[in-house]
Design an enzyme around this catalytic site. Structure first.
Site, PDB file in Angstrom:
ATOM      1  N   PRO A  95       0.889  -1.215  -0.073  1.00  0.00           N
ATOM      2  CA  PRO A  95       0.040   0.047   0.014  1.00  0.00           C
ATOM      3  C   PRO A  95       0.942   1.406   0.163  1.00  0.00           C
ATOM      4  O   PRO A  95       0.398   2.549  -0.180  1.00  0.00           O
ATOM      5  CB  PRO A  95      -1.039  -0.146   1.333  1.00  0.00           C
ATOM      6  CG  PRO A  95      -0.816  -1.647   1.617  1.00  0.00           C
ATOM      7  CD  PRO A  95       0.549  -2.024   1.119  1.00  0.00           C
ATOM      8  N   GLU A 122       1.367  -8.194   8.579  1.00  0.00           N
ATOM      9  CA  GLU A 122       1.363  -6.799   9.073  1.00  0.00           C
ATOM     10  C   GLU A 122       2.435  -5.987   7.985  1.00  0.00           C
ATOM     11  O   GLU A 122       1.958  -4.954   7.647  1.00  0.00           O
ATOM     12  CB  GLU A 122       1.909  -6.759  10.459  1.00  0.00           C
ATOM     13  CG  GLU A 122       2.068  -5.262  10.856  1.00  0.00           C
ATOM     14  CD  GLU A 122       0.950  -4.557  11.046  1.00  0.00           C
ATOM     15  OE1 GLU A 122       0.637  -3.575  10.985  1.00  0.00           O
ATOM     16  OE2 GLU A 122      -0.225  -5.429  11.213  1.00  0.00           O
ATOM     17  N   ARG A 160      -0.616  -7.485 -21.627  1.00  0.00           N
ATOM     18  CA  ARG A 160      -1.254  -7.208 -22.839  1.00  0.00           C
ATOM     19  C   ARG A 160      -0.638  -5.967 -23.563  1.00  0.00           C
ATOM     20  O   ARG A 160      -1.211  -5.833 -24.750  1.00  0.00           O
ATOM     21  CB  ARG A 160      -2.757  -6.687 -22.464  1.00  0.00           C
ATOM     22  CG  ARG A 160      -2.664  -5.380 -21.793  1.00  0.00           C
ATOM     23  CD  ARG A 160      -4.132  -5.212 -20.933  1.00  0.00           C
ATOM     24  NE  ARG A 160      -5.114  -5.496 -21.959  1.00  0.00           N
ATOM     25  CZ  ARG A 160      -5.598  -4.401 -22.885  1.00  0.00           C
ATOM     26  NH1 ARG A 160      -5.167  -3.350 -22.879  1.00  0.00           N
ATOM     27  NH2 ARG A 160      -6.594  -4.893 -23.560  1.00  0.00           N
ATOM     28  N   ASP A 175      -6.700   1.864 -25.868  1.00  0.00           N
ATOM     29  CA  ASP A 175      -7.358   1.830 -24.472  1.00  0.00           C
ATOM     30  C   ASP A 175      -7.390   3.099 -23.669  1.00  0.00           C
ATOM     31  O   ASP A 175      -6.641   4.159 -23.863  1.00  0.00           O
ATOM     32  CB  ASP A 175      -6.529   0.765 -23.707  1.00  0.00           C
ATOM     33  CG  ASP A 175      -6.795  -0.486 -23.813  1.00  0.00           C
ATOM     34  OD1 ASP A 175      -7.957  -0.639 -24.495  1.00  0.00           O
ATOM     35  OD2 ASP A 175      -5.688  -1.421 -23.837  1.00  0.00           O
TER      36      ASP A 175
END
Length: 258
Positions: A95, A122, A160, A175
Site C-alpha cells: 500500500p 502486517e 497485454r 485503451d
C-alpha cells in the site's frame, strides 16, 4: 518476457495465468509466467516465514531470509541475463508503493524479466525494501489481505502490451489512459436497439469524421469522469479552447440546478 511471482499462495495464480489473454500469451511463448512459494526457502524446521516485530506491536512481519532466498534462487536460474548486466525489476506490492498507472505498465512492458513479491501479515522486514526491491507499487489507497491480487492486476496490464499478445494491436493503443484520456464509447450491431440508435458519425463511413467524433467523445467523457487527467493530456489549442467553453457551460448548468 519472464515474470516470476514470489507468493505463499501459488495456487491463486493457476486460473489467472492459464486463462484468457495471459494464457494465450504463455501458450504462444511470448511470456513465461512462474510462481515461487517462498516458504520453501525458510531456514527453520517449521517453515515459518514471519515473526513478531521488534519493538512490539500488532501483527506479524515477513522475514527477510525466505524472500531473499527465493529471489536469489530465481536470479541464479537466469544467471545468463544478469551476467550481461540486465538485472530484473524486483517489484514489491504494498500500500505504500507508487500508484500503478498505464504509464508504469508501458514502462514495465519494455523489460525482459520482472519479479513480483506478494506479502501477507502486517508487513515486510524493512531490509527487503532497502536491499532487494527496485520498485514498490500499489493498485490503490486501500488494504487487501495480500499482494497476490494486486500482482495479478499489474501482470495482466503489462502482458497485454507485449507485441503479439492482443489480436488487434490497435486495442492497446486506443485503451483508456493510453493517450492520457478515457476511451470513447463503443457500439456494434444492430444500428438500432429498443429505439436507441448508434451515432450517425459512426455509420457515415467517413474516417476523418469518425476520428473527430471519437476524440471529442473521449474529451467529454474525461471531463465528466476524470477531469484531473486533462491537466497532463496533450491537447491541441482547439481542444483546449473547447474544454474551456465546456467547463463554463458545465459550471452554468450546476449553478442552474441550485
Amino acid at each position: 518476457m519472464r515474470i516470476d511471482v514470489m507468493t505463499l499462495f501459488p495456487e491463486m495464480f493457476d486460473g489467472v495465468f492459464g486463462s484468457s489473454i495471459l494464457g494465450k500469451a504463455r501458450d504462444k511463448g511470448i511470456v513465461s509466467l512462474n510462481t515461487v512459494n517462498f516458504r520453501d526457502f525458510s531456514n527453520n524446521k517449521h517453515n515459518t516465514v514471519d515473526d513478531m516485530p521488534y519493538g512490539g506491536g500488532g501483527g506479524m512481519v515477513l522475514k527477510a531470509e525466505p524472500i531473499f532466498g527465493a529471489v536469489e534462487h530465481v536470479l541464479e536460474q537466469q544467471a545468463e541475463l544478469t551476467a550481461e548486466g540486465k538485472k530484473p525489476r524486483v517489484i514489491l506490492m504494498c500500500p505504500q508503493g507508487k500508484t500503478f498507472s498505464q504509464e508504469i505498465a508501458r514502462e514495465l512492458s519494455e523489460e525482459s524479466h520482472l519479479i513480483f513479491i506478494c506479502g501477507h501479515y502486517e508487513g515486510y522486514d524493512e531490509r527487503i525494501r532497502e536491499f532487494l526491491v527496485t520498485d514498490e507499487l500499489s493498485v490503490g489507497d486501500y488494504v487487501l489481505t495480500g499482494g497476490e491480487l494486486p500482482a495479478m492486476v499489474v501482470v495482466d496490464s503489462v502482458v497485454r502490451l507485449l507485441p503479439g499478445v492482443l489480436g488487434n494491436e490497435l486495442s492497446a493503443v486506443t485503451d483508456s489512459f493510453s493517450d492520457g484520456l478515457l476511451e470513447y464509447p463503443h457500439y456494434t450491431r444492430p444500428a438500432e436497439f429498443r429505439g436507441w440508435k448508434v451515432p450517425d458519425a459512426l455509420l457515415s463511413g467517413h474516417h476523418a469524421e469518425i476520428g473527430k467524433w471519437r476524440r471529442r467523445q473521449s474529451l467529454e467523457r474525461t471531463l465528466e469522469r476524470r477531469p484531473e487527467l486533462l491537466e497532463q493530456a496533450e491537447l491541441t489549442p482547439e481542444e483546449r479552447k473547447w474544454l474551456k467553453q465546456a467547463r463554463i457551460e458545465r459550471a452554468q448548468k450546476d449553478e442552474d440546478r441550485k
